[in-house]
Design a protein around this motif. Structure first.
Motif, short mmCIF file in Angstrom:
data_model
loop_
_atom_site.label_atom_id
_atom_site.label_comp_id
_atom_site.label_asym_id
_atom_site.label_seq_id
_atom_site.Cartn_x
_atom_site.Cartn_y
_atom_site.Cartn_z
N TYR A 75 0.67 -1.19 0.00
CA TYR A 75 0.13 -0.07 0.12
C TYR A 75 1.04 1.20 -0.14
O TYR A 75 0.67 2.39 -0.73
CB TYR A 75 -0.95 0.18 1.36
CG TYR A 75 -1.91 -0.99 1.21
CD1 TYR A 75 -2.45 -1.67 0.16
CD2 TYR A 75 -2.60 -1.48 2.35
CE1 TYR A 75 -3.38 -2.56 0.14
CE2 TYR A 75 -3.72 -2.39 2.30
CZ TYR A 75 -4.00 -3.05 1.29
OH TYR A 75 -4.87 -3.89 1.25
N ASP B 63 1.23 4.21 -2.56
CA ASP B 63 0.79 5.70 -2.13
C ASP B 63 1.96 6.52 -2.55
O ASP B 63 1.84 7.60 -2.99
CB ASP B 63 0.56 5.84 -0.82
CG ASP B 63 -0.75 4.84 -0.21
OD1 ASP B 63 -1.34 4.92 -1.19
OD2 ASP B 63 -1.04 4.95 0.85
N ARG C 30 -12.39 11.98 -0.32
CA ARG C 30 -11.72 10.71 -0.02
C ARG C 30 -12.11 10.12 1.43
O ARG C 30 -12.27 8.89 1.57
CB ARG C 30 -10.15 10.78 -0.33
CG ARG C 30 -10.15 10.99 -2.18
CD ARG C 30 -8.44 11.20 -2.18
NE ARG C 30 -8.44 11.47 -3.76
CZ ARG C 30 -8.43 10.44 -4.57
NH1 ARG C 30 -8.43 9.43 -4.28
NH2 ARG C 30 -8.27 11.00 -5.80
N ASN D 133 -15.69 9.50 1.71
CA ASN D 133 -15.79 8.07 0.92
C ASN D 133 -15.16 6.69 1.78
O ASN D 133 -16.06 5.78 1.85
CB ASN D 133 -15.04 8.05 -0.41
CG ASN D 133 -15.28 6.99 -1.27
OD1 ASN D 133 -16.52 6.32 -1.35
ND2 ASN D 133 -14.52 6.58 -2.05
N PHE D 134 -14.05 6.86 2.50
CA PHE D 134 -13.68 5.95 3.26
C PHE D 134 -14.72 5.78 4.52
O PHE D 134 -14.66 4.56 4.66
CB PHE D 134 -12.17 6.35 3.67
CG PHE D 134 -11.54 5.54 4.87
CD1 PHE D 134 -11.26 4.15 4.53
CD2 PHE D 134 -11.57 5.97 5.98
CE1 PHE D 134 -10.63 3.38 5.64
CE2 PHE D 134 -11.10 5.33 7.08
CZ PHE D 134 -10.88 3.82 6.87
N LYS E 133 -17.48 3.63 3.41
CA LYS E 133 -17.02 2.28 3.18
C LYS E 133 -17.00 1.54 4.65
O LYS E 133 -17.58 0.31 4.80
CB LYS E 133 -15.85 2.14 2.29
CG LYS E 133 -16.37 2.37 0.84
CD LYS E 133 -15.25 2.10 -0.12
CE LYS E 133 -15.72 2.39 -1.59
NZ LYS E 133 -14.79 2.46 -2.43
N MET F 13 -1.49 12.46 1.27
CA MET F 13 -1.58 10.94 1.42
C MET F 13 -1.34 10.50 2.92
O MET F 13 -2.01 9.67 3.37
CB MET F 13 -0.40 10.38 0.49
CG MET F 13 -0.28 9.00 0.50
SD MET F 13 1.40 8.53 -0.25
CE MET F 13 2.26 9.23 1.01
N TYR G 110 -4.40 11.16 5.13
CA TYR G 110 -5.28 10.16 4.63
C TYR G 110 -5.25 8.71 5.67
O TYR G 110 -5.73 8.22 5.99
CB TYR G 110 -5.48 9.84 3.30
CG TYR G 110 -6.38 8.88 2.82
CD1 TYR G 110 -7.86 9.29 2.52
CD2 TYR G 110 -5.91 7.52 2.46
CE1 TYR G 110 -8.51 8.22 2.41
CE2 TYR G 110 -6.98 6.59 2.08
CZ TYR G 110 -8.29 6.88 1.95
OH TYR G 110 -9.30 5.95 1.64
N ARG G 111 -3.65 8.58 5.25
CA ARG G 111 -3.16 7.17 5.84
C ARG G 111 -3.26 7.08 7.49
O ARG G 111 -3.69 6.08 8.04
CB ARG G 111 -1.67 6.92 5.63
CG ARG G 111 -1.61 6.49 3.87
CD ARG G 111 -2.24 5.24 3.66
NE ARG G 111 -2.03 5.01 2.26
CZ ARG G 111 -2.98 4.11 1.77
NH1 ARG G 111 -4.01 3.34 2.48
NH2 ARG G 111 -2.75 3.73 0.51
N GLN H 214 -6.82 6.68 8.32
CA GLN H 214 -7.19 5.25 7.95
C GLN H 214 -6.64 4.40 9.11
O GLN H 214 -7.42 3.47 9.56
CB GLN H 214 -6.59 4.93 6.53
CG GLN H 214 -7.08 3.39 6.14
CD GLN H 214 -6.44 3.27 4.65
OE1 GLN H 214 -5.18 3.63 4.49
NE2 GLN H 214 -7.02 2.54 3.77
#
Lengths: 84, 702
Positions: B553, B557, B575, B578-579, B582, B612, B615-616, B619
């Motif tokens: 991943y 990225d 994004r 969206n994550f 989901k 990025m 976001y990570r 996440q």
């Protein structure tokens, strides 16, 4: 008045002719320079536009990259028009 | 020329005269008819003028009557010009009649009616008549002056026929004054003009005058030839006065020639011509012609020693001349009578007439005649034995000759002096002109240099200006072209870099990515086969597989971030949302909340690495909360402390953990590493039973 009539007509005609010839010559040269310049700048602009389109095309692909799906391979688009 | 030939010529001349008289009569008749048919006074006046002119050559009294009629019409019409023309008509008639006092009277009447600046025709006629009047009164110098003035006036207007008349009269004057060269010059000028205009009368007059000059030069044959030609031409155009004059001249030539050759035939021929002239003059009432004919007939009779006939004609001539107040004729007739009486030896009568002639000659200042008369008187007294009187006249004659000679010498000296002065002045004028021309040339040369310099400066100035303009244009073009080239180079470099990155990315993705995938699948296979074996090994294999997957991943990225230069906050927000959706879809019992503070603009730009990593971290934190915390609610909140610092807070209400006892995993280490990449910090706080809080703070932007 006498001085004016004393100017040799040949001299006046010669100077006027030379001046007119020079003006004409320079106008012609400037026109030619302008044409050459326009051609060159047009070519450069076309190249810039081509590069710009290429970058936009790639950017579009990268924007389409989804972190979750991670299908990066599709996002990495190859140059189509420019040989770098 | 034999007498027979002469007789034939005379018959021919008389025949011509008859024919001419017929033609003239026909012309006059037609004019009379036209006059009767005239519709208005103006037409009538024009015809009367023509008729009067025609009569002037045949009957002078008729001309006078017609000019009176013209004057009446002019008075009725109040036409000044017409009246002046009538007066001039009278003057011409009396000129022909040699009544010069009458000529003067009519000229005085006409003069106030003429404006020399406007009435060219009238003024030139006036000058000619005035000159002829002076000539008739033997005022040669005055006449010469008038005709020279007339020539100046007429030349300015360019009327050549009038000019020819003036030349003719001047020639006559010079002939009288014995200046034959000048006379010939005048005749030539006159004849040229007459020929140029086809003026037969003028040519005839010139022939007559040239004949006179030849006569004066004693070239009798040539003189006769010219007079005969002149008579023929004058008859052709009906000029009676001229014909009479030429008859007299022809008679004079024959008389002189006869005397020279002692030829009675020539003298008889002379007499015949004089008689022709007399007859023609009487027929046409030409008084002066009659007078001169009498004088000449008296002379020829005296020459052939027919003294009584000579005296008869002489007395007739004198009477006529006195009636006409013709001084010249009176003088000539008197002297001729005196001479005739002398030959007849009637000395008293001879002296009377000679003295009378001398008086007139003195009055009219005719020096030659005075000298001749004095000679005759001296000879007369000598023949009478009056030597004292004879000597007195002789001395007077010598004194007059001396004075004439002295005057001649003086005149010649004066003439030479005048010529010398004139030449000197002309030379001076020429020198001055040359100097002026030289100065003018110098000035012109100087001017040429000055204007040439100006011209050169103008050309150079213009050239400089044009070159400067061209260079400016080139510079402008170069600058713009340089900018464009720089832009091209920049975009090209950018494109090239991206292309390089792309290749590297593709290589990484295709090679390392697939190898890592192979490692993951191999470890998973191994882990599956060892199921039920050593738990620690299985757990380790699971960790390796997870780590490898994570590496894949991260590799992707990194490749993405390497190719992407920036990401907008709106994109990042989408994004994350969206994550979250989901994740929510995968876990039904967990509530996800996602909040973005109002202070963050959607246009805020983050670098792709920042985007990025944020976001990570989110996440990772959300995955940890789902996996380990057994939370029922997970909150993600984005806010900012100031324009440059962003705060990301992930909280859950799960079971939490003891931060001192729980062994830290790779997830937390990864979050810290990403926070460092963001030049920020991440803080994880958790208590058992109270959930976990992950607080990320970093400076965003480029």
């Amino acid at each position: 008045m006498k001085v004016v009539t004393g100017i040799p007509i040949l001299l006046v005609v010669s100077v006027a002719s030379i001046c007119l010839f020079m003006i004409g010559l320079f106008r012609f040269q400037n026109h030619r320079l302008q044409q050459v310049f326009l051609n060159r700048t047009q070519r450069i602009n076309e190249m810039i536009t081509q590069h710009s389109h290429q970058i936009q095309y790639r950017e579009k692909g990268l924007n389409a990259y989804d972190f979750l799906l991670r299908n990066l391979k599709e996002a990495l688009r190859i140059q189509k028009d420019i040989e770098l | 020329m034999t007498p027979r030939v002469i007789r034939i010529c005379c018959v021919l001349l008389l025949s011509c005269h008859f024919i001419w008289a017929q033609e003239k009569a026909a012309q006059i008749d037609s004019l009379h008819l036209a006059l009767q048919a005239a519709k208005n006074p103006t037409d009538e006046a024009t015809i009367i003028r023509d008729l009067a002119k025609s009569y002037m050559e045949v009957n002078l009294d008729s001309s006078i009557v017609l000019y009176k009629r013209l004057e009446d019409i002019a008075d009725a019409l109040k036409d000044e010009e017409m009246k002046a023309r009538a007066h001039f008509g009278y003057a011409w008639v009396y000129d022909h009649k040699t009544r010069f006092d009458s000529v003067q009277h009519y000229l005085k009447l006409a003069e106030p009616m003429i404006d020399p600046k406007e009435d060219y025709d009238l003024h030139s006629t006036y000058l000619i008549l005035e000159g002829r009047r002076a000539l008739g009164l033997a005022e040669y110098e005055a006449s010469e002056e008038i005709f020279l003035g007339a020539i100046n006036y007429i030349e300015s207007e360019g009327n050549k026929p009038d000019l020819a008349i003036c030349y003719n009269n001047l020639a006559v004057i010079y002939d009288y004054l014995g200046q034959f060269e000048k006379a010939i010059n005048m005749h030539i000028l006159s004849a040229n003009i007459a020929e140029e205009f086809g003026d037969v009368n003028g040519v005839a007059k010139s022939y007559n005058n040239i004949g006179l000059v030849h006569h004066s030069l004693k070239e009798y044959d040539k003189a006769k030839e010219y007079f005969l030609k002149s008579i023929a031409l004058k008859k052709e155009v009906g000029n009676i006065v001229g014909t009479v004059s030429s008859y007299h001249n022809l008679g004079n030539v024959y008389r002189r020639h006869g005397i020279k050759l002692l030829s009675m035939e020539k003298l008889d021929t002379a007499k015949m011509y004089y008689q022709n002239a007399l007859r023609l003059s009487e027929e046409s009432n030409y008084d002066r012609g009659v007078t001169i004919s009498y004088i000449n007939l008296a002379l020829i009779n005296t020459t052939v020693e027919e003294f009584d006939e000579g005296i008869r004609y002489g007395k007739l001539a004198l009477k006529r001349a006195e009636e006409l107040n013709d001084m010249n004729s009176m003088m000539t007739a008197s002297i001729n009578l005196g001479d005739t009486y002398q030959f007849k030896k009637e000395y008293e009568e001879a002296e009377k007439y000679l003295v009378q002639g001398l008086d007139i000659a003195t009055r009219i200042k005719d020096v030659n005649i005075r000298r001749r008369t004095m000679y005759l008187l001296s000879r007369l007294h000598q023949r009478q034995g009056n030597y004292k009187e004879a000597l007195s006249y002789y001395k007077a004659r010598v004194a007059l000759s001396d004075s004439v000679a002295s005057v001649d010498v003086k005149n010649k000296v004066n003439e030479l002096e005048t010529k010398y002065q004139t030449e000197k002045k002309e030379k001076e004028i020429l020198t001055q002109r040359a100097e002026l021309a030289e100065k003018d040339l110098q000035v012109r040369r100087k001017n040429t240099w000055i204007f040439g310099g100006f011209g050169l400066a103008l050309v150079l100035g213009l050239l400089g200006y044009l070159l400067f303009n061209q260079q400016k244009l080139k510079n402008r073009q170069l600058k713009k072209e340089g900018e464009l080239k720089a832009a091209l180079a920049k975009i090209e470099t950018q494109n090239k870099l991206q292309e390089q990155r792309l290749r590297i990315s593709r290589d990484l993705h295709d090679n390392i990515g697939s190898q890592l995938t192979f490692v993951t699948s191999s470890v998973d296979n191994l882990k599956f086969k060892m199921k039920g074996g050593d738990e620690k090994v299985t757990e380790k294999l699971g960790a390796i597989s997870e780590f490898t997957t994570q590496t894949i991943y991260e590799l992707r990225d990194t490749i993405w971030a390497m190719n992407k230069t920036e990401i907008s906050f709106e994109d990042l927000q989408a994004r994350i949302a969206n994550f979250m959706d989901k994740a929510g879809g995968a876990s039904d019992r967990v509530v996800f909340n996602f909040n973005v503070a109002d202070g963050i603009s959607k246009e805020t730009e983050l670098t792709s690495i920042q985007g990025m990593n944020v976001y990570r971290i989110i996440q990772e934190a959300v995955n940890n909360a789902l996996k380990y915390a057994e939370a029922s609610e997970i909150d993600v909140a984005l806010s900012k402390t100031n324009d440059e610092e962003m705060v990301v807070r992930i909280t859950d209400n799960g079971k939490g953990f003891d931060m001192d006892t729980v062994e830290r995993g790779n997830g937390l280490a990864n979050m810290k590493k990403r926070a460092r990449d963001l030049n920020g910090g991440v803080e994880v706080t958790s208590e058992v039973g109270k959930g976990t809080k992950v607080n990320l703070q970093f400076k965003y932007g480029k």
